[in-house]
Design a protein around this motif. Structure first.
Motif, PDB file in Angstrom:
ATOM      1  N   ALA A  96      -5.504  -5.364   0.275  1.00 49.88           N
ATOM      2  CA  ALA A  96      -5.749  -5.085  -1.386  1.00 49.88           C
ATOM      3  C   ALA A  96      -5.883  -4.158  -2.018  1.00 49.88           C
ATOM      4  CB  ALA A  96      -6.956  -6.414  -1.144  1.00 49.88           C
ATOM      5  N   ILE A 153       1.688 -12.985  -3.854  1.00 49.08           N
ATOM      6  CA  ILE A 153       0.715 -11.428  -4.179  1.00 49.08           C
ATOM      7  C   ILE A 153       0.529 -11.750  -5.710  1.00 49.08           C
ATOM      8  CG2 ILE A 153       0.385  -9.069  -4.147  1.00 49.08           C
ATOM      9  CD1 ILE A 153       2.678  -9.331  -2.244  1.00 49.08           C
ATOM     10  N   ASP A 162       1.125  -0.926  -0.259  1.00 44.21           N
ATOM     11  CA  ASP A 162      -0.377   0.010   0.055  1.00 44.21           C
ATOM     12  C   ASP A 162       1.241   1.053  -0.327  1.00 44.21           C
ATOM     13  OD1 ASP A 162      -1.592   2.054   0.968  1.00 44.21           O
ATOM     14  OD2 ASP A 162      -2.495   0.614   2.291  1.00 44.21           O
ATOM     15  N   THR A 209      -8.412  -4.089   4.823  1.00 42.50           N
ATOM     16  CA  THR A 209      -8.880  -4.295   3.779  1.00 42.50           C
ATOM     17  C   THR A 209      -7.797  -3.676   2.290  1.00 42.50           C
ATOM     18  OG1 THR A 209     -11.244  -5.180   4.490  1.00 42.50           O
ATOM     19  CG2 THR A 209     -10.761  -4.634   1.760  1.00 42.50           C
ATOM     20  N   LYS A 269      -4.171  -4.955 -11.920  1.00 37.30           N
ATOM     21  CA  LYS A 269      -5.197  -4.760 -10.430  1.00 37.30           C
ATOM     22  C   LYS A 269      -4.364  -6.247  -9.642  1.00 37.30           C
ATOM     23  CE  LYS A 269      -8.917  -6.724 -12.980  1.00 37.30           C
ATOM     24  NZ  LYS A 269     -10.457  -6.062 -13.296  1.00 37.30           N
ATOM     25  N   MET A 270      -5.003  -6.225  -7.960  1.00 39.06           N
ATOM     26  CA  MET A 270      -5.595  -7.390  -7.365  1.00 39.06           C
ATOM     27  C   MET A 270      -5.772  -8.690  -7.709  1.00 39.06           C
ATOM     28  SD  MET A 270      -2.595  -7.007  -4.668  1.00 39.06           S
ATOM     29  CE  MET A 270      -3.071  -7.834  -3.724  1.00 39.06           C
ATOM     30  N   ASP A 271      -5.299  -9.703  -7.802  1.00 38.84           N
ATOM     31  CA  ASP A 271      -6.420 -10.669  -8.277  1.00 38.84           C
ATOM     32  C   ASP A 271      -6.504 -11.515  -6.602  1.00 38.84           C
ATOM     33  OD1 ASP A 271      -7.794 -13.128  -8.993  1.00 38.84           O
ATOM     34  OD2 ASP A 271      -5.708 -14.003 -10.249  1.00 38.84           O
ATOM     35  N   GLY A 272      -7.247 -11.004  -6.479  1.00 32.51           N
ATOM     36  CA  GLY A 272      -7.650 -11.366  -4.385  1.00 32.51           C
ATOM     37  C   GLY A 272      -6.333 -10.914  -3.540  1.00 32.51           C
ATOM     38  N   LYS A 273      -5.628 -11.438  -2.375  1.00 29.32           N
ATOM     39  CA  LYS A 273      -5.401 -10.289  -1.416  1.00 29.32           C
ATOM     40  C   LYS A 273      -4.040 -10.707  -1.465  1.00 29.32           C
ATOM     41  CE  LYS A 273      -7.041 -12.121   2.427  1.00 29.32           C
ATOM     42  NZ  LYS A 273      -7.618 -11.916   3.652  1.00 29.32           N
ATOM     43  N   TRP A 274      -3.274  -9.795  -0.708  1.00 28.66           N
ATOM     44  CA  TRP A 274      -1.837 -10.057  -0.184  1.00 28.66           C
ATOM     45  C   TRP A 274      -1.595 -11.934   0.867  1.00 28.66           C
ATOM     46  CZ3 TRP A 274       1.716  -5.412   3.321  1.00 28.66           C
ATOM     47  CH2 TRP A 274       2.509  -7.504   3.374  1.00 28.66           C
ATOM     48  N   GLU A 275      -1.178 -12.551   0.358  1.00 27.01           N
ATOM     49  CA  GLU A 275      -1.264 -13.582   1.183  1.00 27.01           C
ATOM     50  C   GLU A 275      -0.096 -13.474   1.913  1.00 27.01           C
ATOM     51  OE1 GLU A 275      -2.630 -17.469  -0.051  1.00 27.01           O
ATOM     52  OE2 GLU A 275      -3.710 -16.746  -2.130  1.00 27.01           O
TER      53      GLU A 275
END
Length: 555
Positions: free
Chosen positions: A215, A234, A58, A211, A223-229
């Motif tokens: 993401a 990522i 972020d 959130t 763009k994000m595909d899901g969120k940072w695990e």
């Protein structure tokens, strides 16, 4: 903080035009790579790229190069820098102008640009992003460490103290115009606006911090595909409504999070990762096996190892609050006694370059060997020491110094060679070893005599090496160097609109600082990355950032 792969600074070159108005075409292209396709249309595919677990993806806390690489794909700031052409260019801004005093800047945005959630990027998007960084109440658990980028904006101090809820100096006359008022002249401010931390954010960023943190919704080419695990992966996918240029040539990016460089390189060798860092001890073997890039920055098949110069310098700081370190001749002798080339050849297998000053190659205005005493001359070191500290029968001079450094990475090997060089001229050295967090805490508290550090530029300008490290008020002037003439010269140089005049002014300041040796530069960093044969083309700029929208992969 300021150690590459975990440093909060990043960097570059260039400056404002001589006139008060600088018109810039928005190019939608970062870093300066040649975008000519190697074989017609892009073939898509997913790039599998190694990173260590980041601090943040972020912009709110974009402070180290692992998370910065992800953030760079998700977000586009106002400006970008073309390293090949040596030009500062508009990205989210199509143009800007500065007033004659260099303390107010007006940016005109690219109209109709979209965030990944379909909302429009406006001047308000930048204002709320910058205030989100500066507001200490943005997150109760995650402080932002990068608000210093905006410290010269009017109203910053009040926001940082929690006394205001907005940046007074940032205004939005309309959706496509952003006006920034500074508390003092700073002609290089547009370079600050290229930093990923100063990218815009949509309204969604203000509604649910956690959130958005995992993401982020940006305005970049991916763009994000899901969120940072956390600790795992990522995933990003191409953003087809990208507003600042052509959409990405590849379908997406899989950031493969590994615990360390060696583990990642082993995975690379097994064919599971497309781009990884090469462990220092294996760089020669990697070049032999995969071939070395012709320009040091571009991966192509058969020329897959990158060794191009980065904008960062490794050095030793001297605590000038310590009585012994106030001896300029001693500082000169300590510097002259160090065989920098031997360190580069032995520890880094020739993948580093001995420093000739604090400012590295690649910065506009760089000059070679500007610091007279930053070279290897054992005889000169001995002569300086003999005049004040005669050699005793036991082979020592009756003086000792304490050298602080953390033991991770290559620091132990580097410092052992430095200590051996000092011992060779009769100086006794005591090593002070703690973890990085403790070492940095000691630097900030002045609880050290000498200590190793590295600086990665935030922006590609001389000022970013001079002001933070050597102005009396510099936030990383841990050695407490203070020279009123230098302070005054810095302020005058910062207010100089003409690029050549400003560069010349900083060159003179650099020489003045170098004559007083408040730090001892050792070497400049270089890329140490490798790509697989699947990578047809990838350009990594001197800031160690890659515009992955321009990456090409084999089918």
């Amino acid at each position: 903080m300021h150690q590459p792969t975990m440093g909060r600074r990043t960097f570059v070159k260039g400056s404002l035009a001589a006139s008060a108005l600088a018109a810039l075409a928005a190019c939608g292209k970062k870093g300066g790579s040649d975008t000519t396709a190697t074989s017609g249309e892009a073939t898509g595919g997913t790039l599998n790229y190694y990173i260590n677990n980041p601090v943040s993806i972020d912009p709110y806390d974009a402070e180290e190069d692992q998370g910065m690489q992800v953030c760079y794909q998700l977000f586009d700031a106002l400006m970008t820098y073309d390293f090949e052409k040596g030009e500062l260019k508009g990205l989210a801004a199509e143009s800007y102008k500065a007033n004659d005093a260099a303390d107010e800047f007006t940016f005109t945005l690219v109209k109709g640009a979209k965030f990944h959630d379909g909302t429009t990027v406006t001047s308000k998007s930048f204002k709320q992003a910058w205030e989100r960084i500066c507001n200490p109440k943005t997150s109760e658990t995650t402080p932002s460490n990068i608000s210093y980028h905006l410290s010269m904006v009017e109203g910053y101090s009040e926001m940082a103290k929690g006394e205001a809820t907005e940046l007074k100096g940032v205004t939005c006359p309309d959706d496509d115009t952003l006006v920034v008022k500074l508390i003092q002249p700073y002609a290089d401010f547009p370079f600050v606006c290229m930093h990923p931390a100063l990218s815009p954010v949509p309204d969604a960023a203000l509604k649910d911090f956690d959130t958005f943190f995992f993401a982020p919704v940006g305005n970049g080419a991916f763009k994000m595909d899901g969120k940072w695990e956390d600790g795992q992966q990522i995933n990003l996918v191409r953003f087809d409504d990208y507003s600042y240029g052509d959409k990405a040539k590849i379908d997406g990016i899989h950031f493969n999070i590994q615990k360390d460089v060696q583990t990642a390189y082993t995975e690379f060798q097994a064919g599971n990762i497309d781009v990884a860092q090469v462990p220092t001890a294996q760089i020669k073997d990697a070049i032999s096996q995969y071939g070395e890039s012709g320009d040091g920055f571009t991966i192509t098949p058969g020329k897959q190892v990158l060794t191009g110069a980065e904008l960062s310098t490794y050095y030793i700081i001297c605590n000038l609050g310590n009585e012994q370190m106030q001896d300029l001749d001693l500082r000169k002798a300590l510097s002259l006694a160090i065989n920098r080339q031997a360190i580069c050849d032995t520890v880094f297998e020739g993948t580093r370059e001995p420093a000739g000053g604090i400012i590295p190659p690649g910065i506009a205005g760089y000059q070679e060997n500007t610091w007279e005493y930053v070279k290897y001359d054992k005889d000169a070191a001995t002569q300086l020491l003999d005049a004040k500290y005669p050699m005793g029968a036991d082979g020592t001079r009756g003086i000792s110094v304490k050298l602080s450094f953390n033991l991770d990475g290559d620091h132990k090997s580097i410092m052992e060679m430095v200590m051996a060089d000092w011992k060779a001229v009769g100086i006794t050295v005591e090593a002070v070893n703690n973890d990085w967090a403790t070492t940095l805490k000691d630097y900030k508290a002045g609880n050290f005599q000498m200590g190793r550090l590295a600086w990665i530029a935030d922006y590609p300008i001389q000022d970013n090496f001079i002001y933070p490290l050597f102005s009396t008020e510099g936030d990383n002037n841990y050695g407490k160097y203070s020279n009123k003439d230098v302070d005054d010269a810095i302020l005058k140089a910062r207010a100089t609109l003409d690029e050549k005049e400003r560069q010349a002014a900083f060159q003179e300041i650099d020489k003045k600082v170098g004559a007083e040796m408040p730090v001892i530069p050792l070497f400049y960093y270089k890329h140490q990355l490798v790509g697989s044969s699947k990578v047809k083309k990838l350009y990594m700029d001197p800031q160690k950032l890659c515009d992955m929208s321009e990456v090409e992969l084999s089918a």
